[in-house]
Design a protein around this motif. Sequence first.
Motif, PDB file in Angstrom:
ATOM      1  N   GLN A  98      18.127  -7.021  26.996  1.00 41.30           N
ATOM      2  CA  GLN A  98      17.273  -5.952  27.816  1.00 41.30           C
ATOM      3  C   GLN A  98      17.007  -4.968  26.563  1.00 41.30           C
ATOM      4  O   GLN A  98      15.860  -4.492  26.424  1.00 41.30           O
ATOM      5  N   GLU A 175      16.817 -10.465  30.680  1.00 38.48           N
ATOM      6  CA  GLU A 175      16.001  -9.277  31.259  1.00 38.48           C
ATOM      7  C   GLU A 175      15.396  -8.761  30.132  1.00 38.48           C
ATOM      8  O   GLU A 175      15.185  -7.551  29.833  1.00 38.48           O
ATOM      9  N   GLY A 178      12.882  -5.958  30.810  1.00 41.24           N
ATOM     10  CA  GLY A 178      13.455  -5.046  31.802  1.00 41.24           C
ATOM     11  C   GLY A 178      13.035  -3.553  31.529  1.00 41.24           C
ATOM     12  O   GLY A 178      13.143  -2.799  32.422  1.00 41.24           O
ATOM     13  N   THR A 207      15.887 -13.058  34.890  1.00 39.66           N
ATOM     14  CA  THR A 207      14.941 -11.820  35.070  1.00 39.66           C
ATOM     15  C   THR A 207      14.730 -11.837  36.531  1.00 39.66           C
ATOM     16  O   THR A 207      15.235 -12.922  37.254  1.00 39.66           O
ATOM     17  N   ASP A 209      11.679 -10.093  36.957  1.00 37.46           N
ATOM     18  CA  ASP A 209      10.225  -9.834  36.736  1.00 37.46           C
ATOM     19  C   ASP A 209       9.138 -10.870  37.192  1.00 37.46           C
ATOM     20  O   ASP A 209       9.127 -11.719  36.562  1.00 37.46           O
TER      21      ASP A 209
END
Length: 236
Positions: A98, A175, A178, A207, A209
């Motif tokens: 991330q 991530e 992120g 993730t 997302d």
Amino acid sequence: MSEPERDPILTVTDLVRTYRTGKVEVHALRGVSFSVGRGELVVLKGRSGSGKTTLLNLIGGLDTPTSGSVLLDGHEVTSLDEDGLIRLRRQTISFVFQSHGLIPVLSAAENVEVPLRLARTASAERDKRVETLLALVGLADHARQRPYELSGGQRQRVAIARALASRPRLLLADEPTGQLDSETSRAIMPLLRAVIAAEGVTVLVATHDPIVIEHADRLLAITDGAVTEEPLPARA
């Protein structure tokens, strides 16, 4: 007609990770089993604390399971000694986190070059590889810039290029969007698709997302340390 199954590069079998805090046992992973085919982009979705990072760390040899098996490109990760794990992380597997983790005093090109220097790659080959990777991630014109001179999305692109420097077979991304806005996230995912096509790498992305999930070949869901396969969301 369904696509034929791809030869698996990764097979996880009955993976368990239990932590003990005093008298309390925390079951981070509970008998996880799945495989990832070569050239796939597989998304592992789950909320914070669901076990995503623990699973990636076990696959990458950064942690040791309580029990179970991780077979990666023909190597049983759980049985490798420290030297074997170092070779695995240098030659077979790479990470994108991330936080991009770039070295602030180095330029974009120098950051990408770091794994090649560690591998003692010849200078001319290093230069060519760095040039190729920065072009692949759309940053050929930013080679001399340092991280503070780049946007968040550009820094993550440099991190992806660095992760590819040693030609890994499996890229683990934890991530990766992120800290990015939605517009930049949408730009990162086609980039990962281009990476798969150009480099022949397999990508496993952890993730939550939804933008990332839209681009998956397969979708795995992790909840309370257990993994199940889910149907892909309908694409517009």
